[in-house]
Design an enzyme around this catalytic site. Structure first.
Site, short mmCIF file in Angstrom:
data_model
loop_
_atom_site.label_atom_id
_atom_site.label_comp_id
_atom_site.label_asym_id
_atom_site.label_seq_id
_atom_site.Cartn_x
_atom_site.Cartn_y
_atom_site.Cartn_z
N ASP A 22 0.40 -32.02 -21.98
CA ASP A 22 1.85 -32.20 -22.02
C ASP A 22 2.33 -31.96 -23.45
O ASP A 22 2.48 -32.90 -24.23
CB ASP A 22 2.20 -33.61 -21.56
CG ASP A 22 3.63 -33.69 -21.07
OD1 ASP A 22 4.31 -32.64 -21.04
OD2 ASP A 22 4.06 -34.80 -20.73
N CYS B 88 8.15 -78.58 -22.12
CA CYS B 88 9.00 -77.54 -21.51
C CYS B 88 8.33 -77.12 -20.20
O CYS B 88 7.18 -76.69 -20.19
CB CYS B 88 9.14 -76.35 -22.46
SG CYS B 88 9.78 -74.86 -21.67
N CYS C 113 16.52 -72.86 -24.89
CA CYS C 113 15.47 -72.42 -23.97
C CYS C 113 16.02 -72.37 -22.54
O CYS C 113 16.58 -73.36 -22.07
CB CYS C 113 14.28 -73.37 -24.05
SG CYS C 113 13.03 -73.05 -22.79
N LYS D 212 -3.88 -30.40 -17.82
CA LYS D 212 -2.61 -29.78 -18.15
C LYS D 212 -1.99 -30.60 -19.27
O LYS D 212 -1.53 -31.71 -19.06
CB LYS D 212 -1.70 -29.75 -16.93
CG LYS D 212 -0.43 -28.95 -17.14
CD LYS D 212 0.28 -28.72 -15.82
CE LYS D 212 1.46 -27.78 -15.94
NZ LYS D 212 2.50 -28.23 -16.86
N CYS E 284 14.25 -75.40 -20.60
CA CYS E 284 14.38 -76.83 -20.92
C CYS E 284 15.54 -77.14 -21.85
O CYS E 284 15.72 -78.30 -22.24
CB CYS E 284 13.07 -77.35 -21.51
SG CYS E 284 12.75 -76.74 -23.17
N CYS F 290 10.57 -71.44 -28.02
CA CYS F 290 10.99 -72.77 -27.62
C CYS F 290 9.95 -73.72 -28.20
O CYS F 290 8.76 -73.60 -27.88
CB CYS F 290 11.04 -72.88 -26.10
SG CYS F 290 11.09 -74.60 -25.54
N LYS G 23 -0.10 -31.87 -10.03
CA LYS G 23 0.69 -32.78 -10.86
C LYS G 23 0.26 -34.22 -10.65
O LYS G 23 0.14 -34.67 -9.52
CB LYS G 23 2.17 -32.67 -10.48
CG LYS G 23 2.79 -31.36 -10.90
CD LYS G 23 2.99 -31.28 -12.38
CE LYS G 23 4.46 -31.20 -12.71
NZ LYS G 23 4.67 -31.07 -14.15
N GLU H 33 -8.80 -27.48 -15.84
CA GLU H 33 -8.48 -27.91 -17.21
C GLU H 33 -7.37 -28.94 -17.16
O GLU H 33 -6.50 -28.86 -16.31
CB GLU H 33 -7.96 -26.71 -18.03
CG GLU H 33 -8.94 -25.59 -18.13
CD GLU H 33 -8.26 -24.26 -18.51
OE1 GLU H 33 -7.12 -24.30 -19.02
OE2 GLU H 33 -8.88 -23.23 -18.27
N TYR I 23 -6.05 -22.18 -24.22
CA TYR I 23 -6.53 -22.06 -22.85
C TYR I 23 -6.55 -20.65 -22.28
O TYR I 23 -7.01 -20.46 -21.16
CB TYR I 23 -5.77 -23.00 -21.91
CG TYR I 23 -4.27 -22.91 -21.98
CD1 TYR I 23 -3.59 -21.80 -21.52
CD2 TYR I 23 -3.53 -23.97 -22.51
CE1 TYR I 23 -2.22 -21.72 -21.59
CE2 TYR I 23 -2.15 -23.91 -22.57
CZ TYR I 23 -1.49 -22.77 -22.11
OH TYR I 23 -0.14 -22.70 -22.19
S1 IVH Z 1 -2.29 -21.82 -17.92
C1 IVH Z 1 -0.60 -18.47 -15.79
N1 IVH Z 1 -3.53 -23.95 -18.76
O1 IVH Z 1 1.73 -25.55 -18.42
C2 IVH Z 1 -1.18 -19.55 -16.59
N2 IVH Z 1 -1.16 -23.90 -18.86
O2 IVH Z 1 3.55 -24.80 -16.13
C3 IVH Z 1 -0.16 -20.40 -17.21
N3 IVH Z 1 -0.15 -25.91 -19.81
O3 IVH Z 1 3.60 -22.99 -19.88
C4 IVH Z 1 -0.64 -21.31 -18.18
N4 IVH Z 1 -2.03 -26.97 -20.20
O4 IVH Z 1 2.66 -24.80 -21.36
C5 IVH Z 1 -2.35 -23.35 -18.57
N5 IVH Z 1 -4.75 -25.78 -19.49
C6 IVH Z 1 -3.58 -25.17 -19.30
C7 IVH Z 1 -2.35 -25.79 -19.65
C8 IVH Z 1 -1.16 -25.12 -19.40
C9 IVH Z 1 -0.72 -27.01 -20.30
C10 IVH Z 1 1.30 -25.66 -19.74
C11 IVH Z 1 1.73 -24.40 -20.40
C12 IVH Z 1 2.45 -23.60 -19.38
C13 IVH Z 1 2.79 -24.61 -18.37
C14 IVH Z 1 2.87 -23.99 -17.00
#
Ligand code: IVH
Length: 679
Positions: free
Chosen positions: A120, A434, A410, A118, A413, A428, A316, A116, A228
């Site tokens: 932000d 120029c 400028c 992650k 020039c 300019c 990451k 999935e 999730y």
């Molecule tokens: S699973 C044990 N799934 O990431 C499972 N977390 O560093 C923990 N996050 O606190 C969470 N997208 O805020 C999971 N698809 C996703 C996520 C996700 C973002 C964040 C969440 C969690 C942090 C963990």
């Protein structure tokens, strides 16, 4: 409709309708009615409720903003802790982690993984009792969070009531609340126009919004959610993560469309790569991929260590934000004379590359940021976008930080800089006299999508301009091998190559020629539109503003720029000289000869043999429109490696999907037939 029962049932029907549309919009991503129609329906419900206040229910979609501002947030102890994740940053680290999982369980073969994005944003816990949202909390330290129910209720993707049936009496859903990028940008544009403080980034935008004491303020911020996992799930025993996601979605909770189950390390790494390729088109910020062993039986066997499960890991992606120091600000002169301040930074690794320059756009931006030389700054770099300074870290401002001022003349020039009334950009006015503008104009003229003069690089242009061998583009075609060989680092052979490239470039297309002229506001696709519309240079040169404005995608601003360009005697002279020196293109194509005109294409995923930009340029040259998102009007979707949500959307809408090979076939077929240019 006097009797209470009648009104009550009418209200119930309206609520169900509103909920359905919210669900279609937020969960299925498939709205059936326009925003205006939705607003009208919502207002119908709200006004009926206003007339019958005693019939208003807490789970009514109108009751998202109701709670008065609070003095603070009450602590919430999580019944099951909210864990965090271990992370890895390379293929090898991931493979090692997977190896440890397998050997811990003496597992032979490959694990199945749920992958999935992650997100932000901000982690939240949603408690549904008998299907009704009764509490929402932040993660806090994982054990204790804060009660943010009143604020979370205002997030429109969060259902106040679950759909369907079969959900447990107490269900705790976990997910990430985030601010979509489009909403983030729109919010900041509005804030800037109103002279209010901008949000630093979408995550801070989401976090700050959820921490508002007044839910009305949260409601005014555009937030969304992806769910999730399930924490408490009394009596419900799913066996896999993918089953959890499918079931949450069925109960009306928004689940990320890019989630997928894959096999083994290879499947995970492919997923990570393809999602990364799509990162800048997702519409929300992600900082990586979460990979979870899909089978719950295996998850349990693996267990957890100190607040981190052993069965999941975050891969990451390179951070898109970093802090560094502003060393200086240079003022650069662009092709059209615009003076742009450019930040010179202490080099910093961000978004996967080392960045030492960031654009500052104009003086207003410097003022908005309150930027001074020596400041610690936050730098953002996403996808192929030019790095931006998003914030000054005032707490770290050194005492001797220097304020910045626009130069009055400028830097190239020395002509006095002009800034039109109400304009943000300073210029300019010297035009091609120029040297900076002359260099830029020549670079543009020779660039790949323009006249495509191979070997005419920046350094060479600098020398040609400095030695006054070239004043305007036509002078390029007067150069001799002897002229060029005199220049530094130019051997006879490279001089001959350049002459050959110059000669070859004379055979071009009308669209490329128009683009090469460097008319303000005329990019590649406008150049193609102008070429298709007018067919001949004679017609374009004479076109009035009204005639120009009839060209698709040409508005009054562009029309005025084009007219102004051709009205200048100097430009007319350069054009005549270019033609006299042998620049030419095939006779006009019939406008209907643009083989893909009227078609809308969408490119998604990574292409192996070319960049998406190159593919786009070629499609545009053939008359197609290239759109960023898939709709029922899309003619074709080209799915490269790792295509995700757009591919799914195309399949759902029944849009034809082709692969890279088929794209190449189509391009080649049409390009040879129409003689279109392929940059
Ligand atoms: S699973 C044990 N799934 O990431 C499972 N977390 O560093 C923990 N996050 O606190 C969470 N997208 O805020 C999971 N698809 C996703 C996520 C996700 C973002 C964040 C969440 C969690 C942090 C963990």
């Amino acid at each position: 409709m006097a009797d209470g029962d009648g009104v009550a049932s009418e209200l119930a029907t309206l609520r169900e309708k509103v909920r359905d549309h919210l669900h279609r919009y937020h969960v299925l991503d498939d709205p059936e009615i326009s925003d205006v129609e939705y607003d009208a329906l919502f207002e119908q419900l709200a006004s009926l409720e206003r007339r019958h206040p005693h019939l208003v229910t807490a789970d009514s979609p109108t009751q998202r903003v109701g709670a008065p501002p609070a003095a603070g947030f009450t602590p919430v102890v999580h019944e099951l802790p909210m864990l965090s994740l271990d992370k890895c940053a390379s293929d090898q680290e991931f493979a090692e982690w997977e190896g440890r999982c397998r050997s811990r369980l003496s597992y032979e073969g490959h694990f199945e993984f749920a992958c999935e994005p992650k997100i932000d944003g901000v982690a939240v816990s949603l408690l549904y009792e008998a299907g009704v949202l009764t509490r929402a909390a932040t993660r806090g330290d994982g054990q204790t969070g804060e009660d943010i129910t009143a604020n979370v209720r205002t997030v429109r993707g969060v259902p106040l009531k679950l759909r369907g049936d079969g959900f447990p009496p107490r269900l705790e859903v976990r997910g990430e609340i985030y601010m979509p990028l489009a909403d983030f940008r729109a919010f900041n544009e509005k804030a800037a126009a109103a002279g209010e403080r901008a949000l630093v980034n979408p995550r801070n935008g989401a976090a700050g919004s959820l921490r508002q004491m007044d839910p009305k303020l949260t409601a005014a911020r555009p937030l969304s959610i992806f769910c999730y996992s399930a924490g408490l799930r009394q009596g419900w025993s799913p066996t896999t993560q993918s089953e959890v996601l499918a079931t949450l979605q069925r109960w009306g909770l928004p689940v990320n469309r890019s989630a997928a189950t894959v096999q083994g390390v290879g499947g995970c790494l492919d997923y990570c790569r393809s999602l990364l390729a799509e990162r800048d088109q997702l519409g929300y910020e992600i900082d990586g991929v979460v990979m979870k062993v899909n089978e719950f039986a295996l998850q349990e066997a693996l267990g957890a260590v100190t607040r981190k499960p052993r069965w999941a890991i975050a891969f990451k992606y390179p951070a898109e934000e970093a802090t560094t120091t502003l060393r200086a600000v240079d003022f650069q002169v662009g092709r059209t004379g615009a003076i742009t301040p450019v930040a010179k930074l202490e080099p910093v690794f961000v978004g996967g590359v080392t960045v030492s320059n960031a654009t500052l756009h104009n003086m207003d931006e410097i003022e908005r940021l309150d930027l001074r030389v020596g400041d610690a700054v936050l730098v953002h770099r996403a996808g192929d976008v030019i790095p931006q300074i998003t914030k000054v870290i005032l707490a770290r401002r050194p005492e001797d930080a220097e304020t910045l001022a626009m130069p009055s003349t400028c830097p190239a020039c020395d002509t006095a800089i002009e800034r039109g009334e109400g304009e943000v950009v300073a210029r300019c006015p010297a035009g091609l006299t120029c040297p900076a503008q002359r260099r830029q104009a020549l670079r543009h003229f020779g660039s790949r999508l323009a006249m495509d003069i191979g070997g005419l690089g920046e350094k060479l242009i600098d020398q040609l301009v400095t030695r006054e061998l070239v004043q305007d583009p036509s002078d390029l075609y007067r150069l001799t091998a002897e002229n060029i060989a005199e220049l530094e680092r130019m051997a006879e052979k490279s001089a001959a190559n350049l002459i050959a490239a110059l000669n070859a470039s004379k055979a071009t297309t009308f669209a490329r020629f128009i683009y090469a002229l460097g008319i303000r506001e005329v990019g590649e696709s406008t150049a193609v539109a102008l070429a298709n519309h007018f067919g001949t240079l004679a017609a374009l040169r004479e076109a009035t503003e009204e005639a120009l404005a009839e060209v698709p995608d040409v508005g009054p601003v562009v029309a005025a720029q084009v007219r102004q360009f051709f009205a200048a005697a100097h430009n007319q002279r350069v054009i005549d000289e270019l033609l006299a020196l042998g620049v030419q293109w095939p006779a006009p194509e019939q406008p209907e000869a643009a083989p893909l005109s009227g078609e809308t294409w969408v490119l998604t995923g990574a292409l192996a043999g070319m960049t998406r930009n190159a593919a786009k340029a070629r499609l545009v040259a053939l008359g197609a429109k290239v759109a960023a998102s898939v709709s029922a009007n899309t003619t074709r979707v080209v799915a490269g490696d790792g295509a995700g949500s757009k591919l799914a959307e195309a399949k759902r809408l029944g849009v034809t999907v082709i692969d890279e090979e088929e794209l190449l076939d189509a391009l080649q077929k049409h390009e040879t037939r129409s003689g279109a240019d392929s940059p």
